[in-house]
Design a protein around this motif. Structure first.
Motif, PDB file in Angstrom:
ATOM      1  N   LEU A 192       0.822  -1.209   0.000  1.00 32.12           N
ATOM      2  CA  LEU A 192       0.000   0.000   0.000  1.00 32.12           C
ATOM      3  C   LEU A 192       0.857   1.261   0.000  1.00 32.12           C
ATOM      4  N   VAL A 193       1.974   1.227   0.736  1.00 29.11           N
ATOM      5  CA  VAL A 193       2.903   2.364   0.769  1.00 29.11           C
ATOM      6  C   VAL A 193       3.504   2.577  -0.624  1.00 29.11           C
ATOM      7  N   GLU A 194       3.855   1.447  -1.265  1.00 27.74           N
ATOM      8  CA  GLU A 194       4.454   1.516  -2.599  1.00 27.74           C
ATOM      9  C   GLU A 194       3.495   2.137  -3.616  1.00 27.74           C
ATOM     10  N   LYS A 195       2.192   1.816  -3.468  1.00 32.07           N
ATOM     11  CA  LYS A 195       1.194   2.345  -4.400  1.00 32.07           C
ATOM     12  C   LYS A 195       0.756   3.760  -4.029  1.00 32.07           C
ATOM     13  N   GLY A 196       1.249   4.251  -2.863  1.00 31.90           N
ATOM     14  CA  GLY A 196       0.911   5.609  -2.436  1.00 31.90           C
ATOM     15  C   GLY A 196      -0.442   5.741  -1.791  1.00 31.90           C
ATOM     16  N   LEU A 197      -1.053   4.601  -1.405  1.00 28.64           N
ATOM     17  CA  LEU A 197      -2.377   4.628  -0.784  1.00 28.64           C
ATOM     18  C   LEU A 197      -2.326   4.836   0.727  1.00 28.64           C
ATOM     19  N   LEU A 198      -1.324   4.273   1.366  1.00 27.11           N
ATOM     20  CA  LEU A 198      -1.264   4.338   2.820  1.00 27.11           C
ATOM     21  C   LEU A 198      -1.007   5.746   3.336  1.00 27.11           C
ATOM     22  N   PRO A 199      -0.026   6.486   2.783  1.00 29.95           N
ATOM     23  CA  PRO A 199       0.179   7.872   3.242  1.00 29.95           C
ATOM     24  C   PRO A 199      -1.098   8.702   3.092  1.00 29.95           C
ATOM     25  N   ALA A 200      -1.811   8.509   1.966  1.00 28.04           N
ATOM     26  CA  ALA A 200      -3.043   9.261   1.727  1.00 28.04           C
ATOM     27  C   ALA A 200      -4.073   8.955   2.818  1.00 28.04           C
ATOM     28  N   LEU A 201      -4.131   7.680   3.203  1.00 17.61           N
ATOM     29  CA  LEU A 201      -5.057   7.271   4.265  1.00 17.61           C
ATOM     30  C   LEU A 201      -4.648   7.880   5.595  1.00 17.61           C
ATOM     31  N   GLU A 202      -3.318   7.926   5.876  1.00 21.13           N
ATOM     32  CA  GLU A 202      -2.821   8.480   7.131  1.00 21.13           C
ATOM     33  C   GLU A 202      -3.104   9.972   7.209  1.00 21.13           C
ATOM     34  N   GLU A 203      -2.949  10.693   6.056  1.00 19.67           N
ATOM     35  CA  GLU A 203      -3.214  12.125   6.016  1.00 19.67           C
ATOM     36  C   GLU A 203      -4.697  12.403   6.258  1.00 19.67           C
ATOM     37  N   ALA A 204      -5.529  11.526   5.661  1.00 23.06           N
ATOM     38  CA  ALA A 204      -6.965  11.698   5.840  1.00 23.06           C
ATOM     39  C   ALA A 204      -7.367  11.498   7.307  1.00 23.06           C
ATOM     40  N   ALA A 205      -6.705  10.510   7.944  1.00 23.13           N
ATOM     41  CA  ALA A 205      -6.974  10.234   9.354  1.00 23.13           C
ATOM     42  C   ALA A 205      -6.528  11.392  10.243  1.00 23.13           C
ATOM     43  N   ALA A 206      -5.362  12.034   9.877  1.00 24.81           N
ATOM     44  CA  ALA A 206      -4.830  13.157  10.642  1.00 24.81           C
ATOM     45  C   ALA A 206      -5.757  14.378  10.486  1.00 24.81           C
TER      46      ALA A 206
END
Length: 422
Positions: A408-422
């Motif tokens: 997920l990190v490689e596809k750039g999905l996880l950071p986006a999810l973390e930013e949304a959560a923040a």
């Protein structure tokens, strides 16, 4: 000379297929009296009509009772169909008194059902199986137990072989296994279709019933051109009339059923209540969408778009199969009955024959629906994947979690999810 004599005796014992007597008129006395003034053609029309309406009413009643009752009915129908086909084999060769034939036939039915239903329980009752120790052990060694049971039956068959009847015994061994393949395997697929949503069970069965009725109606009133030698009463007029009627019926029935969650939601097991539930957010397949009409239809109707459920488009494929290929199940059954010189598989339903006479097309339809769902509809099921992950050891779960996180990190999905959560 001795060997030659044995060979002759075996040939005599194995040759010839005695005729099974045609069952007597099994029409209820009440109907016989009421229809006594009619010709045999119209009498048959009314008997079939009344019994058809009774069976359709019973079908609606079963649907009302829910998916569990439907599954039990499928099992009962399967057992009855198996009994009818095996009884024909027993009747044809009854004079030879084949040892253990009936016992072994029913034993193999039990083994095959244990295998298939065990697989279904493990698949759909996963959390319940993991919770109960005996069930967990049975699930873990299910295939080995199934094979051991079948192997026991195989050894019993070998031990039952007797002189002069070898050929017949192997013939009946094959008879039993082909019956299992046709009846049990395909009834198991019906249950799998049912778990995908009751609409995948009801619409295909209803299309086959509709095609059977409409082909009979068109054939009865307009039939002139014979369709196939195996079924002399089948006509091209009935075949074509049944086709178009079934397409229209499938589209209309799908429209009404696609709007109800009870019919479209997959049948799932609720761990909290220990019962089946039919409730979900309907998928895109059951959401109304706008479709642009071809220019030919647009000029005729005056509409540019039409609002349909995507399932209605799929229903055309189901209806087409029920009308074009489905009847070949009936032709196959007709050929089978002609081969053994019998009128019907049994006389369970007056005017209709046995249960197998009514379900010969349904089994073929069930297999098509299962293949169709697997090929064009079903995707990965997240809930089943999670169930399987939870059954793994902690270190295995952690490994999968880290692998998924890295992906997920490689596809750039996880950071986006973390930013949304923040």
């Amino acid at each position: 000379s001795f060997l030659h004599g044995v060979s002759d005796t075996e040939t005599k014992a194995d040759s010839g297929v005695p005729e099974v007597p045609v069952p007597a008129d099994d029409t209820p006395e009440v109907l016989n009296k009421a229809l006594s003034g009619l010709s045999s053609r119209w009498k048959n029309w009314w008997v079939r009509g009344i019994l058809t309406l009774a069976m359709i009413s019973f079908f609606f009643f079963i649907i009302y009772l829910g998916p569990m009752v439907l599954m039990m009915i499928v099992l009962c129908v399967q057992i009855k169909c198996f009994q009818e086909i095996i009884t024909i084999g027993y009747s044809v060769y009854h004079s030879y008194h084949l040892p253990w034939f009936r016992t072994l036939s029913w034993y193999f039915l039990l083994c095959v059902n244990y295998f298939f239903y065990g697989e279904t329980v493990t698949d759909y009752f996963f959390t319940l199986v993991q919770r109960e120790e005996p069930l967990r052990i049975l699930s873990k060694y299910h295939r080995f137990i199934s094979f051991a049971l079948y192997l026991t039956g195989f050894c019993m068959f070998v031990l039952s072989l007797v002189k002069k009847h070898y050929r017949l015994q192997f013939y009946m061994f094959g008879w039993t296994h082909v019956t299992l393949l046709i009846v049990v395997t395909q009834s198991h697929l019906i249950i799998h279709n049912l778990f995908e949503g009751m609409i995948w069970f009801i619409v295909p069965i209803s299309c086959v019933i509709c095609n059977d009725i409409m082909a009979y109606m068109f054939g009865f009133f307009f039939g002139r051109t014979p369709l196939i030698k195996l079924s002399p009463k089948k006509t091209w007029e009935g075949f074509i009339g049944g086709f178009f009627s079934t397409i229209v019926f499938g589209i209309i029935l799908s429209y009404f059923m696609a709007g109800y969650r009870y019919f479209v939601c997959p049948v799932e097991f609720n761990n909290d209540s220990n019962s089946f539930q039919v409730d979900c957010e309907p998928s895109d397949l059951f959401q109304l969408q706008d479709y642009a009409l071809p220019s030919v239809l647009e000029s005729v109707t005056g509409w540019t778009t039409v609002r349909l459920y995507p399932f209605q488009i799929h229903s055309i494929a189901l209806s087409s199969f029920a009308s074009i290929v489905g009847p070949f199940g009936g032709f196959f059954a007709s050929g089978f009955k002609r081969a053994f010189k019998i009128k019907d598989f049994a006389n369970t339903i007056p005017g209709h024959g046995g249960i197998m006479d009514r379900f010969d097309c349904q089994y073929l339809m069930a297999t098509f629906v299962n293949v169709y769902i697997a090929s064009f509809i079903r995707g990965p099921n997240p809930s089943k994947v999670i169930q399987q992950l939870l059954a793994l050891r902690a270190d295995q779960q952690l490994h999968i979690f880290n692998s998924l996180k890295a992906h997920l990190v490689e596809k750039g999905l996880l950071p986006a999810l973390e930013e949304a959560a923040a």
